[in-house]
Scaffold this motif. Structure first.
Motif, PDB file in Angstrom:
ATOM      1  N   ASP A   1     -10.899   1.225  -4.971  1.00 30.73           N
ATOM      2  CA  ASP A   1     -12.273   0.552  -5.340  1.00 30.73           C
ATOM      3  C   ASP A   1     -12.751   1.379  -6.615  1.00 30.73           C
ATOM      4  O   ASP A   1     -13.584   0.354  -7.370  1.00 30.73           O
ATOM      5  CB  ASP A   1     -13.153   0.977  -4.072  1.00 30.73           C
ATOM      6  CG  ASP A   1     -13.107   0.049  -2.988  1.00 30.73           C
ATOM      7  OD1 ASP A   1     -12.420  -0.986  -2.974  1.00 30.73           O
ATOM      8  OD2 ASP A   1     -13.248   0.648  -1.599  1.00 30.73           O
TER       9      ASP A   1
ATOM     10  N   THR B   1       0.908  -1.175   0.018  1.00 28.08           N
ATOM     11  CA  THR B   1      -0.191  -0.032   0.070  1.00 28.08           C
ATOM     12  C   THR B   1       0.962   1.290  -0.117  1.00 28.08           C
ATOM     13  O   THR B   1       2.075   1.020   0.506  1.00 28.08           O
ATOM     14  CB  THR B   1      -0.958   0.121   1.291  1.00 28.08           C
ATOM     15  OG1 THR B   1      -0.103  -0.097   2.449  1.00 28.08           O
ATOM     16  CG2 THR B   1      -1.875  -1.153   1.263  1.00 28.08           C
TER      17      THR B   1
ATOM     18  N   SER C   1      -8.437   7.573  -8.001  1.00 32.46           N
ATOM     19  CA  SER C   1      -7.579   7.792  -6.906  1.00 32.46           C
ATOM     20  C   SER C   1      -7.449   6.529  -5.773  1.00 32.46           C
ATOM     21  O   SER C   1      -6.685   6.852  -4.779  1.00 32.46           O
ATOM     22  CB  SER C   1      -7.735   9.076  -6.246  1.00 32.46           C
ATOM     23  OG  SER C   1      -9.173   9.325  -5.888  1.00 32.46           O
ATOM     24  N   ASP C   2      -8.686   5.744  -5.672  1.00 30.64           N
ATOM     25  CA  ASP C   2      -8.555   4.855  -4.952  1.00 30.64           C
ATOM     26  C   ASP C   2      -8.853   3.557  -5.336  1.00 30.64           C
ATOM     27  O   ASP C   2      -9.500   3.281  -6.573  1.00 30.64           O
ATOM     28  CB  ASP C   2      -9.666   4.969  -3.852  1.00 30.64           C
ATOM     29  CG  ASP C   2     -11.226   5.095  -4.403  1.00 30.64           C
ATOM     30  OD1 ASP C   2     -11.711   4.021  -4.594  1.00 30.64           O
ATOM     31  OD2 ASP C   2     -11.715   6.086  -4.735  1.00 30.64           O
TER      32      ASP C   2
ATOM     33  N   LEU D   1      -1.709   5.417  -4.733  1.00 36.61           N
ATOM     34  CA  LEU D   1      -1.763   4.027  -4.742  1.00 36.61           C
ATOM     35  C   LEU D   1      -0.508   3.310  -5.025  1.00 36.61           C
ATOM     36  O   LEU D   1       0.281   3.831  -5.842  1.00 36.61           O
ATOM     37  CB  LEU D   1      -2.743   3.362  -6.009  1.00 36.61           C
ATOM     38  CG  LEU D   1      -4.411   3.888  -5.740  1.00 36.61           C
ATOM     39  CD1 LEU D   1      -5.189   3.370  -6.905  1.00 36.61           C
ATOM     40  CD2 LEU D   1      -4.835   3.055  -4.495  1.00 36.61           C
TER      41      LEU D   1
END
Length: 524
Positions: free
Chosen positions: A499, A346, A496-497, A351
């Motif tokens: 999910d 992580t 940006s994430d 990311l």
């Protein structure tokens, strides 16, 4: 009487070279005139992109492909991309227009002086016909040389030749065939089988040619038959073995001493379908660990001749695999379960590349073809990907940037119906960015995932290795690839994430798309 152009078009059609990648200039227009409807012309906006697309297409299809370039300046623009095609052994047939014959010696504008020398030593053959009547034969030679050598060739043709009339002898070219046979001798197979049988701890090193020649599954069967540990040769441009297979040991490091250390303990090293070796980092040391012997099997005579160590057998890797399978009894298999992927790392501010690759692995079909040009994320890539099918991985074979985006377009054109994803670093993307226009123009269903970290990551890593951390020119902040993509007609989005990334990757658009992901800086 037929014209040179008519005979050339018919010859190309009979040989299946009906997809032409090009960026034409004035000298090339007479060849392209009256092109039959059975041909597809794929326009690229820069010659380097044209060659990159053709390289991907040739690798995906396993067939020669015609590339149409402009004379000296245009051909020169293509040479950077051509280095990758040489090392991937892609059979590209490069044709370039030349000034009219009467103007060449005067060095008229757009003349290509010493045309046959321009692309050497990159191409395996270069020619310029001695007269209009020699054009069909020269074109046939360019195609056959590319097929036989599995290396690009180059043909320069004065543009006033194309409309010249030919006599009946010209048709003889249309029925020409050239075949290659590189079957190993029975004694050679017996000797290699005996060396395997006598070896205490043999190891198999596979190269990209195994995948390029359609031998992926046979290589797996051979390794499993003998329970052989398998390494991939350094600097691979194709993946010849499933990377989560229990027999897979990884990609050999690209340094002399590092290769020797990785192979320590093995007494027989059999290299199949690879040079010995494509070194990169300068890591001094012995070529092989103490007590080890090396045997190379390749159908590339040049690779055999230049190897610095070991014994080389110039033969088709396929017949050698078949011959050894018939001669050697099966060994007791060890672990048979595929190795699971570790949890992805992580990032603190963005990311981690491993999160991106884990998302690709989990959302894309198992037979997805990945064209990868993100040099600073190699370690993360191999930790997270699970590639078990032929044609799953393509990489710039000479390390020349600008391959990734164009090659992804070419691979997608060559493999219709198969998912294709280009995994591209932000530094690499700029070298082939105009490939976006071609993807949009021809509605090529390819996904570009741009890893944006604002640096030339591999250069930063090398600066540390070389003790030159204070050099300029390694930072490239401030680029918005979604805006660039929109200008070329490709829809883009920024995520940006993880999910959101996974949700985006689960959709399957009809044409090209671009996904920009900010990532942490990592090292190869």
């Amino acid at each position: 009487m037929p014209t040179v152009r008519e005979i050339a078009h018919e010859f190309l059609e009979r040989r299946g070279l009906t997809t032409i990648f090009g960026n034409p200039g004035s000298n090339e227009l007479p060849f392209l005139a009256e092109l039959p409807d059975t041909f597809d012309y794929v326009l690229g906006l820069h010659e380097g992109v044209v060659v990159g697309m053709a390289d991907g297409y040739a690798q995906a299809t396993g067939r020669p492909v015609l590339v149409n370039l402009h004379a000296a300046a245009g051909s020169g623009n293509a040479m950077g991309a051509l280095t990758n095609s040489v090392h991937s052994r892609s059979p590209l047939v490069l044709t370039a227009g030349q000034q009219v014959r009467s103007a060449i010696g005067m060095d008229a504008m757009l003349a290509n002086q010493d045309a046959t020398q321009l692309m050497r030593p990159l191409v395996g053959w270069a020619g310029e016909p001695s007269c209009p009547a020699d054009v069909p034969r020269s074109l046939a030679q360019a195609v056959f040389e590319a097929e036989l050598q599995r290396r690009p060739t180059y043909l320069s043709v004065p543009y006033d030749d194309w409309t010249a009339d030919l006599d009946d002898n010209a048709a003889a070219t249309l029925d020409r065939t050239v075949r290659r046979g590189l079957a190993p001798g029975q004694g050679q197979l017996d000797d290699l089988a005996a060396r395997f049988a006598a070896a205490r701890d043999p190891v198999l090193v596979l190269g990209g040619d195994v995948d390029a020649l359609g031998l992926f599954d046979r290589a797996v069967a051979f390794a499993e038959h003998l329970a052989l540990p398998v390494w991939v040769a350094p600097s691979p441009h194709r993946l010849p073995f499933p990377n989560r297979h229990p027999l897979f040991r990884g990609v050999l490091p690209a340094g002399i001493g590092a290769v020797s250390s990785a192979l320590a303990g093995h007494d027989l090293v059999v290299v199949l379908g690879a040079p010995v070796f494509r070194y990169h980092q300068h890591v001094p040391g012995p070529f092989l660990p103490e007590g080890a012997e090396l045997v190379q099997v390749t159908d590339d005579p040049a690779a055999a001749a230049r190897a610095p160590v070991g014994e080389s057998l110039v033969a088709g890797p396929g017949p050698v695999l078949d011959g050894l399978l018939a001669r050697l009894p099966a060994r007791e298999p060890g672990e048979t379960a595929f190795v699971p992927n570790p949890e992805p790392g992580t990032g603190e501010r963005a990311l981690h590349p491993e999160q991106v690759f884990a998302a690709l692995r989990d959302t894309q079909p198992a037979d997805t073809s990945y064209v990868v040009e993100s040099t600073s994320t190699n370690s993360a890539w191999w930790r997270q990907m699970d590639l078990r099918r032929p044609g799953s991985y393509f990489w710039p074979a000479a390390g020349g940037l600008g391959f990734g985006m164009p090659a992804a377009v070419g691979v997608a054109m060559g493999l219709p119906g198969r998912q294709v994803v280009g995994v591209i670093g932000d530094g690499s993307a700029n070298y082939g960015i105009t490939a976006l226009w071609t993807a949009a123009r021809y509605r090529v269903p390819v996904t570009f995932v741009i890893l944006r970290n604002g640096t030339y990551g591999a250069l930063r890593w090398f600066a540390g290795l070389l003790g030159t951390e204070d050099v300029p020119g390694t930072e490239i902040p401030g680029m918005d690839f979604t805006a660039i993509a929109a200008g070329y007609g490709v829809p883009g989005t920024t995520v940006s994430d993880v999910d959101d990334l996974r949700a985006q990757l689960k959709t399957t658009p009809a044409g090209p798309r671009l996904i920009q992901v900010d990532t942490e800086l990592t090292t190869p």
